[in-house]
Enzyme design. Structure first.
Site, PDB file in Angstrom:
ATOM      1  CG  ASP A   2      62.210  61.317  45.873  1.00  0.00           C
ATOM      2  OD1 ASP A   2      62.916  61.378  46.902  1.00  0.00           O
ATOM      3  OD2 ASP A   2      62.476  60.567  44.917  1.00  0.00           O
ATOM      4  CG  ASP A  53      73.796  56.307  45.120  1.00  0.00           C
ATOM      5  OD1 ASP A  53      74.608  56.627  44.226  1.00  0.00           O
ATOM      6  OD2 ASP A  53      72.611  56.007  44.871  1.00  0.00           O
TER       7      ASP A  53
END
Length: 448
Positions: free
Chosen positions: A214, A292
């Site tokens: 994206d 993350d």
């Protein structure tokens, strides 16, 4: 001994009385007359609280001195928080830069595109192919999870321009009962592990740029990574280069600062370069989910930093995903993507090496005049394009960050884009350093 106890008791009583007075003072303050003054009142209250805390600190020091019950000795250095910035940094001259690596044009850096079930991956691939200077130097490898047939057809439509690989394990991931709604994050972490193993262990590449399906990229996306690649080889205190600026909104960046690059203690992601050596370090302990945030923990970061740009070289267009559009409508869609290419490979970027950057950065921050956040917000700061606004507590930082419009969340105690505790951004054309005191002792993981 009775005299010492008496002095200590007197000091304790004085300290309690002072706090009682402070509490009554804060409780008796008039409320903001209307909602439009809420931000100014929050900042004013935070700054007044900071001032009162400084007074209390001085009072405690006097109590300790006169009671004689506590020895005067410096607080031990906490390895997790890092050392105190030495005073010598603030007057240091800028070191002579070293030459730029000469083999950048022969470096092969694959681009790993992590994809799943979004046919809009076409926008990402079109962007990557539009600006790619060389298919040989920057092979594009799309790793697809989910087995989504429509997305697979889109990827395959690019033929030999890219390489399409598919994650073979599409099974459900066992998760704790309380994490059932986070199944997607577990699958993402599993996919990242498989895909990065393909890049480094199967294909044998020495480095890689990771993007998700994206993201669209800036015209100088490849130039940026090609020029900074050698910094990771040369400086062991760097562990990634990112194309992202979490505070990359137009109002928060220097419009003409296209060539400005920073060091950051916060792992930005969203288009990032890593070396095979880092993957070999992280892969054996790779997490089951939320990779993350896991990477941002002190035990993974180990005091290392990333390089990031002033103006982002990636921008996300993916509102839909496992995060349910978190931050997108309020923040991410306003990120400014750089459109003015910079010839980074013709520039000397050795100033970003820690031994050069840290003395210069500390001088810039603590050489700037200290001002009140309220005055900066109102435009009441005369002269100078650089100012420093100081915080000492988590709540004060968050209040000031919100008032300026920068992201206020912290991961393992590190604010987004922060370096040595300092968050750098612009406000109405003025560079603002939202900074801790000069004797800052390091990040506190409890600030999360």
């Amino acid at each position: 001994m009775p005299r010492k106890v008496s002095v200590a008791a007197w000091g304790a009583a004085l300290f309690i009385s002072w706090n009682a007075i402070l509490l009554l003072y804060l409780m008796s303050r008039p409320k903001a007359p209307d909602a439009s003054d809420l931000t100014a009142n929050v900042i004013r209250l935070a700054e007044e609280a900071e001032a009162e805390l400084e007074k209390q600190k001085g009072l405690l020091q006097q109590i300790h001195h006169y009671s004689g019950l506590l020895n005067r000795r410096p607080a031990p250095q906490n390895a997790a928080h890092g050392p105190e910035l030495p005073q010598r940094l603030f007057n240091a001259s800028f070191p002579s830069p070293t030459p730029v690596a000469s083999d950048s044009q022969s470096t092969i850096i694959p681009v790993l595109v992590v994809a799943c079930d979004r046919p809009s991956v076409r926008k990402c691939l079109d962007s990557l192919l539009k600006y790619r200077p060389s298919a040989e130097q920057f092979p594009i490898i799309v790793s697809q999870d989910c087995g989504h047939s429509e997305t697979a057809r889109v990827i395959d439509s690019y033929g030999d321009a890219i390489t399409h690989i598919s994650q073979p394990d599409l099974s459900e991931v066992p998760v704790p009962p309380e994490h059932r709604k986070f199944q997607g994050y577990y699958k993402i972490s599993r996919h990242y592990r498989w895909a990065l193993n393909q890049i480094f262990r199967v294909m044998g590449y020495k480095s890689a740029i990771v993007v998700e399906d994206d993201l669209e990229v800036a015209p100088d996306f490849y130039e940026y990574f090609l020029s900074t690649h050698y910094l990771l080889r040369k400086d062991p205190t760097l562990w990634c280069v990112s194309a992202w600026n979490d505070n990359g909104k137009e109002a928060l960046v220097e419009a003409k600062g296209t060539s400005i690059l920073h060091r950051s203690d916060f792992f930005p992601g969203l288009g990032w370069l890593l070396l095979r050596e880092l993957w070999e370090e992280l892969e054996p302990k790779w997490p089951a989910a939320f990779w993350d945030d896991w990477v941002r923990r002190p035990e993974q970061r180990l005091g290392r930093a990333c390089v990031r740009p002033e103006l982002p070289r990636t921008r996300t267009f993916g509102r839909k995903g496992v995060s349910q559009g978190q931050f997108f409508d309020q923040h991410l869609k306003f990120i400014k993507l750089n459109q003015d290419p910079v010839a980074f490979t013709k520039m000397d970027l050795s100033y970003l090496l820690k031994e050069s950057y840290d003395p210069w950065f500390a001088e810039q921050v603590y050489g700037a005049p200290k001002v009140r956040a309220e005055d900066v917000l109102k435009g009441n700061v005369p002269g100078g394009r650089t100012v420093r606004v100081e915080y000492t507590t988590r709540d004060t930082f968050k209040a000031m960050a919100r008032a300026f419009g920068v992201m206020d969340d912290l991961k393992s105690g590190v604010a987004r884009v922060a370096y040595l505790g300092v968050v750098s951004f612009t406000h109405r054309g003025r560079r603002v350093f939202l900074a801790p005191p000069q004797n800052w002792g390091g990040y506190d993981p409890s600030w999360t």
